[in-house]
Scaffold this motif. Structure first.
Motif: not given
Ligand SMILES: Nc1ncnc2c1ncn2[C@@H]1O[C@H](COP(=O)(O)OP(=O)(O)O)[C@@H](O)[C@H]1O
Ligand SMILES: [Mg+2]
Length: 366
Positions: A64, A85, A88-89, A91-96, A116
């Motif tokens: 993160i 902040e 957003r980070e 969500n980047n992790l959960t999409s991966r 989301q």
């Protein structure tokens, strides 16, 4: 065109020039030793973000990355700013890693809408950082890296939120969470962390420290060579001229490389780099002055004095009094110098105060 002269932070080892020692230390601290907190320190544009990004990639751990530099111009940092902040980070992790969502689901202040993840920042329903870190710690089997880049900006936190107790909690209890905390205003960062203050949540906690210095004369020559001049068949021997005018800050050298590539004209490229640097430095100095309005002229005058020539304490006091035509107390002088040192505008060399790097000097001479 070689990527070395790209102005964005580098994130692959291939694109990072040198820094092998520093890189292996970050990797060792965060990876093999699993230190809870590693500090990465150095002037602006010396390559901290690049080093951290490459290290994370080499470590292969989920991460993160909170970039606090965008709050540099702000007077305050609210919980909302901070939470958004992180949101957003995350969500980047959960999409991966969709499996992470299950660990977040039951935290109060967290809502899941489809895939989301939303965090609430308001009132008593606001998400707590500690419970988020708990969840990340439970989820990450091999560790997770949390970066606070330009963390000194966290001193501006308002509205009853403070990252220090959370850092201390994670330090003591969450073994899989590894923080990388960077700062270009090193004094401010240490003042924020208060490691030596018995009242501070982080008192006495050991941390890994990795410092990045500007490139040496030899490194500058090698950086420019490697940057593509050789491959492009550009005859370039004026490394010394570049080092004399621009110093060893990779960010300025990168800019110079781009301009030289474009113009193939040494003086033009150097001059344009200097103007670019001066404009940026002045803007950053204005940010530094925003909460020091009353003493604005004093700070500017001190910078002009040391930019002319490195100066001792009394020289600065005399110069300032002559310039402003009034007496200024010793304690005030010391306070101004401390602020300038803490934000890395000046450095102390053998009892003299000097601009922290050549282009800072240049910015206050014109
Ligand atoms: N070791 C390096 N090799 C190649 N480019 C670098 C290196 N260090 C910094 N740079 C370049 O210099 C600029 C500033 O680097 P950055 O990592 O953003 O510095 P910082 O985070 O310390 O302000 C970027 O354009 C980056 O690409
Ligand atoms: Mg950075």
């Amino acid at each position: 065109m070689e990527v070395l002269f790209d102005l964005r932070p580098k994130y692959t080892k291939y694109d990072l020039f040198d820094r092998e020692v520093e890189l292996s230390r970050v990797i060792e601290y965060v990876g093999r030793l699993g230190l809870p907190i590693t500090l990465v320190l150095g002037f602006r544009r010396v390559g901290k973000s690049s080093l951290i990004l490459v290290a994370i990639r080499e470590l292969g751990l989920p991460s993160i990355y909170i970039d606090l530099r965008k709050f540099e111009e702000r007077q305050y940092l609210s919980y909302r700013d901070f939470v958004l902040e992180i949101q957003r980070e995350v969500n980047n992790l959960t999409s991966r890693f969709p499996g992470l969502i299950d660990f977040l689901r039951n935290i109060s202040g967290v809502s899941i809408m489809g895939n989301q993840v939303l965090f609430s920042w308001k009132g008593s329903g606001r998400v707590s950082l500690a419970s988020l870190l708990d969840a990340l710690n439970d989820w990450a089997s091999n560790g997770v890296v949390i970066v606070f880049d330009e963390a000194q900006e966290l001193v501006k936190a308002r509205g009853g939120f403070n990252v220090l107790p959370v850092l201390a909690y994670a330090y003591d209890n969450l073994r899989r969470i590894r923080f990388i905390v960077s700062g270009s205003k090193m004094g401010l960062l240490y003042r924020f962390l208060r490691i030596r203050d018995p009242e501070s949540p982080l008192f006495g906690r050991a941390m890994g420290v990795v410092e990045l210095s500007p490139f040496t004369r030899d490194q500058v020559a090698e950086f420019l060579r490697r940057g593509g001049f050789e491959e492009l068949g550009i005859e370039f021997r004026d490394f010394d001229a570049v080092y004399e005018r621009l110093g060893g800050i990779p960010g300025w050298l990168t800019y110079f490389g781009l301009r030289y590539y474009e113009y193939r004209d040494l003086n033009k490229a150097i001059n344009e780099t200097v103007s670019y640097a001066i404009a940026l430095i002045r803007q950053e100095f204005n940010n530094f002055l925003t909460d020091k309005v009353a003493a604005r002229d004093r700070y500017l005058t001190i910078m002009r004095i040391v930019a002319r020539e490195c100066a001792g304490w009394s020289e600065i006091k005399n110069g300032l009094e002559v310039e402003l035509g009034m007496e200024i107390s010793d304690s005030r002088i010391s306070e101004y110098l401390r602020q300038l040192l803490d934000s890395a505008w000046i450095v102390k060399v053998d009892n003299k105060y000097c601009p922290a790097e050549p282009l800072i000097g240049a910015a206050f001479r014109t």
